[in-house]
Design a protein around this motif. Structure first.
Motif, PDB file in Angstrom:
ATOM      1  N   CYS A   1     -27.292  32.767 -42.648  1.00  0.00           N
ATOM      2  CA  CYS A   1     -28.738  32.927 -42.453  1.00  0.00           C
ATOM      3  C   CYS A   1     -29.318  33.898 -43.481  1.00  0.00           C
ATOM      4  O   CYS A   1     -30.353  33.626 -44.103  1.00  0.00           O
ATOM      5  N   LYS A   2     -28.652  35.012 -43.642  1.00  0.00           N
ATOM      6  CA  LYS A   2     -29.151  36.030 -44.571  1.00  0.00           C
ATOM      7  C   LYS A   2     -29.030  35.557 -46.020  1.00  0.00           C
ATOM      8  O   LYS A   2     -29.914  35.817 -46.855  1.00  0.00           O
ATOM      9  N   MET A   3     -27.953  34.833 -46.298  1.00  0.00           N
ATOM     10  CA  MET A   3     -27.738  34.356 -47.658  1.00  0.00           C
ATOM     11  C   MET A   3     -28.852  33.408 -48.091  1.00  0.00           C
ATOM     12  O   MET A   3     -29.305  33.438 -49.232  1.00  0.00           O
ATOM     13  N   PHE A   4     -29.296  32.573 -47.150  1.00  0.00           N
ATOM     14  CA  PHE A   4     -30.347  31.598 -47.470  1.00  0.00           C
ATOM     15  C   PHE A   4     -31.721  32.059 -46.992  1.00  0.00           C
ATOM     16  O   PHE A   4     -32.663  31.278 -46.958  1.00  0.00           O
ATOM     17  N   ARG A   5     -31.810  33.333 -46.626  1.00  0.00           N
ATOM     18  CA  ARG A   5     -33.076  33.957 -46.198  1.00  0.00           C
ATOM     19  C   ARG A   5     -33.723  33.170 -45.061  1.00  0.00           C
ATOM     20  O   ARG A   5     -34.937  33.000 -45.018  1.00  0.00           O
ATOM     21  N   LYS A   6     -32.895  32.748 -44.133  1.00  0.00           N
ATOM     22  CA  LYS A   6     -33.380  32.076 -42.924  1.00  0.00           C
ATOM     23  C   LYS A   6     -33.624  33.144 -41.860  1.00  0.00           C
ATOM     24  O   LYS A   6     -32.916  33.231 -40.839  1.00  0.00           O
ATOM     25  N   SER A   7     -34.630  33.969 -42.107  1.00  0.00           N
ATOM     26  CA  SER A   7     -34.839  35.133 -41.260  1.00  0.00           C
ATOM     27  C   SER A   7     -35.200  34.758 -39.831  1.00  0.00           C
ATOM     28  O   SER A   7     -34.741  35.399 -38.875  1.00  0.00           O
ATOM     29  N   GLU A   8     -36.011  33.740 -39.665  1.00  0.00           N
ATOM     30  CA  GLU A   8     -36.411  33.351 -38.313  1.00  0.00           C
ATOM     31  C   GLU A   8     -35.210  32.838 -37.530  1.00  0.00           C
ATOM     32  O   GLU A   8     -35.059  33.140 -36.337  1.00  0.00           O
ATOM     33  N   SER A   9     -34.353  32.067 -38.172  1.00  0.00           N
ATOM     34  CA  SER A   9     -33.133  31.589 -37.509  1.00  0.00           C
ATOM     35  C   SER A   9     -32.224  32.759 -37.147  1.00  0.00           C
ATOM     36  O   SER A   9     -31.610  32.778 -36.074  1.00  0.00           O
ATOM     37  N   ALA A  10     -32.128  33.740 -38.044  1.00  0.00           N
ATOM     38  CA  ALA A  10     -31.312  34.926 -37.775  1.00  0.00           C
ATOM     39  C   ALA A  10     -31.863  35.679 -36.568  1.00  0.00           C
ATOM     40  O   ALA A  10     -31.097  36.150 -35.710  1.00  0.00           O
ATOM     41  N   LYS A  11     -33.191  35.795 -36.468  1.00  0.00           N
ATOM     42  CA  LYS A  11     -33.793  36.505 -35.334  1.00  0.00           C
ATOM     43  C   LYS A  11     -33.472  35.800 -34.022  1.00  0.00           C
ATOM     44  O   LYS A  11     -33.122  36.439 -33.019  1.00  0.00           O
ATOM     45  N   ILE A  12     -33.601  34.478 -34.019  1.00  0.00           N
ATOM     46  CA  ILE A  12     -33.306  33.717 -32.807  1.00  0.00           C
ATOM     47  C   ILE A  12     -31.858  33.947 -32.378  1.00  0.00           C
ATOM     48  O   ILE A  12     -31.556  34.157 -31.192  1.00  0.00           O
ATOM     49  N   ALA A  13     -30.950  33.927 -33.347  1.00  0.00           N
ATOM     50  CA  ALA A  13     -29.527  34.094 -33.039  1.00  0.00           C
ATOM     51  C   ALA A  13     -29.226  35.513 -32.561  1.00  0.00           C
ATOM     52  O   ALA A  13     -28.451  35.711 -31.610  1.00  0.00           O
ATOM     53  N   LEU A  14     -29.823  36.508 -33.199  1.00  0.00           N
ATOM     54  CA  LEU A  14     -29.569  37.901 -32.806  1.00  0.00           C
ATOM     55  C   LEU A  14     -30.103  38.187 -31.409  1.00  0.00           C
ATOM     56  O   LEU A  14     -29.452  38.878 -30.617  1.00  0.00           O
ATOM     57  N   LYS A  15     -31.258  37.653 -31.095  1.00  0.00           N
ATOM     58  CA  LYS A  15     -31.786  37.829 -29.742  1.00  0.00           C
ATOM     59  C   LYS A  15     -30.865  37.149 -28.728  1.00  0.00           C
ATOM     60  O   LYS A  15     -30.565  37.714 -27.664  1.00  0.00           O
TER      61      LYS A  15
END
Length: 533
Positions: A81-95
């Protein structure tokens, strides 16, 4: 072709072919599909073919979801996610991971995931983008509720205030600075002050700033409590809360309480009956829980969006005075003595917009003896400077990080606010130094967005220096006028300096307004309970 042969071909650069890969993706066992997707994603990332790399995200995401959101697969997915700057996807996963850990009562892991969730955009995209999430805030409160302490009622001679102070080990932290103003100026004859620092004791005392702050609080009459050095951080916070509970605080005060969810967790360890006050110097997402009693907010637009009852109180501080500044010499920066200096200051991520640098280029091209001094960012973090023509680039001076920015700011003849994310305290400091600030009007009709904000409306006296939002033609006209009229800019600067010192340079006055709120919250709480705790 075996699966291993397929992975080898992918890594060697062969384009991914659906017909080759489909038989493996159709595996009957879910566990096999999890591992197949993970291995394909990994091979795609390691491929010599750049177009292959772009396909990795979907496989990593599928592997994690099929794994029933296992942390084993999550770490790889977050990396992708971070590598491809998929920040919104990263947020969903972290939550999601935070909620899973919370369900298992793993408090520290849950809060760690929630903290990562809040700062994804800041980390990945270097953007000050933050979000308020009612579910996360409620979940942390629920976790704290299971460990809520007892506070026995006491009749105290003075009203007892407990400050949860953030940023204690950070350099030049504005919020810590404001807490120092409060504690220095508060009426000690009426209030007893307790400062709580939830950073571990060893971290506080190993930090020059942390130790200095602690000494300051003690010298100004506060009793300071610091979290113990314990590998089990949650246990140390609960013990600290129990220790504080014996003193029966009348009011709990938290500044930027959501900037680190451990601060908020600690506050919620105390009984609901104790009123809780949020002080906001930025935005509600980082500072105002919806289950606090009241809020003090230092900016207009954030107050509009504050989810609880709140009042506006200007953030006053000891502003710099030009006569007390040892100003750096222009020659030390290789700037000619008779030049005009446009100055700006802030974190480097505010200076990454092309429209801003196009403006800088134009103003320096058309004003030969004008230089642009940028205080704070280092050249390594601003490749935008290197995109300028050489003759313009030579007129852009970057100070890098400096411990005393005022000696650089004071060189300025005109302060240039950033766009679309405007500056904060540095605008006040520049005005205080007699430098006219050119900024943009703020749009109060839209939802508050820290990436699209200008706070000059709050305190710039000369409204002609606030141009319509995004109107760089008007911006250019105003800056050019000030460059060409030294006497006018000095006159404006003097008036702005007098005004900002009168309006925002008296922390004692600010604290008096705070004290009115403290008294009101405590008195209302006592009326509701029938007596002082």
């Amino acid at each position: 072709m075996t699966f291993q042969e397929l992975l080898t071909e992918i890594e060697n650069g062969k384009s991914l072919n659906q017909n080759d890969i489909l038989p493996f993706l159709l595996a009957e066992k879910k566990k096999e599909r999890v591992d197949i997707n993970l291995l394909i994603a990994n091979s795609l990332l390691n491929s010599k073919n750049e177009s292959n790399k772009q396909l990795a995200f979907s496989f990593a995401e599928r592997a994690w979801e099929l794994s029933n959101f296992s942390q084993t697969y999550f770490d790889f997915y977050l990396l992708v996610c971070k590598m491809f700057r998929k920040s919104e996807s990263a947020k969903i996963a972290l939550k999601k991971m935070g909620l899973i850990k919370a369900k298992g009562n793993d408090i520290a892991s849950a809060i760690d995931f929630f903290n990562q969730w809040q700062y994804v955009f800041a980390e990945v995209e270097l953007l000050d983008s933050y979000e308020y999430d009612y579910e996360i805030v409620d979940k942390i409160s629920e976790l704290a509720q299971n460990h809520r302490i007892d506070c026995k009622s006491q009749q105290n001679e003075k009203k007892r205030l407990m400050f949860i102070v953030p940023g204690i080990t950070q350099i030049n932290n504005v919020v810590t600075k404001e807490n120092k103003h409060i504690i220095q100026n508060i009426d000690k004859s009426k209030f007893e002050i307790f400062v709580v620092i939830i950073e571990k004791e060893e971290n506080v005392y190993n930090s020059r700033q942390g130790k200095a702050h602690v000494d300051f609080f003690k010298q100004n009459g506060a009793t300071v409590f610091i979290a113990e050095n314990d590998d089990n951080y949650i246990d140390s916070l609960i013990r600290l809360a129990n220790k504080m509970g014996k003193f029966s605080p009348d009011l709990i005060i938290g500044s930027e309480i959501l900037s680190n969810f451990y601060y908020y967790f600690f506050a919620m360890l105390f009984p609901i009956s104790i009123p809780k006050l949020a002080i906001s110097y930025s935005l509600p997402a980082l500072s105002v829980p919806h289950n606090f009693s009241f809020a003090i907010v230092s900016m207009f637009h954030p107050l509009i969006e504050t989810p609880i009852d709140a009042i506006y109180v200007d953030m006053e501080t000891y502003l710099p005075k030009i006569e007390e500044i040892e100003i750096i010499n222009k020659t030390d920066l290789e700037i000619p003595e008779n030049s005009t200096i446009i100055v700006s200051s802030g974190r480097y991520n505010k200076y990454q917009h092309k429209i801003f640098w196009d403006f800088v280029k134009k103003i320096l091209e058309e004003n030969q003896n004008t230089y642009f001094l940028l205080v704070g960012p280092h050249e390594k973090l601003l490749p935008e400077k290197n995109n300028l023509p050489l003759n313009i680039r030579e007129k852009v001076i970057l100070s890098g990080w400096v411990e005393n920015p005022h000696k650089y700011l004071a060189l300025g003849d005109i302060y240039l606010d950033t766009f679309p994310q405007g500056g904060g305290l540095t605008i006040k400091e520049s005005l205080a130094l007699g430098i006219p600030v050119v900024s943009f009007q703020h749009n109060f009709f839209q939802r508050y967005n820290p990436l699209d904000v200008s706070i000059g409306n709050d305190f710039i006296l000369n409204k002609d220096l606030l141009v319509p939002r995004g109107d760089f033609n008007k911006f250019y006209q105003i800056v050019t006028m000030l460059i060409q009229n030294p006497e006018l800019r000095r006159k404006i600067g003097k008036m702005e300096s007098i005004n900002i010192h009168q309006q925002s340079g008296n922390p004692s006055r600010m604290v008096k307004k705070y004290e009115d709120v403290f008294n009101q919250l405590i008195d209302n709480s006592e009326k509701q309970s029938g007596n002082r705790k």
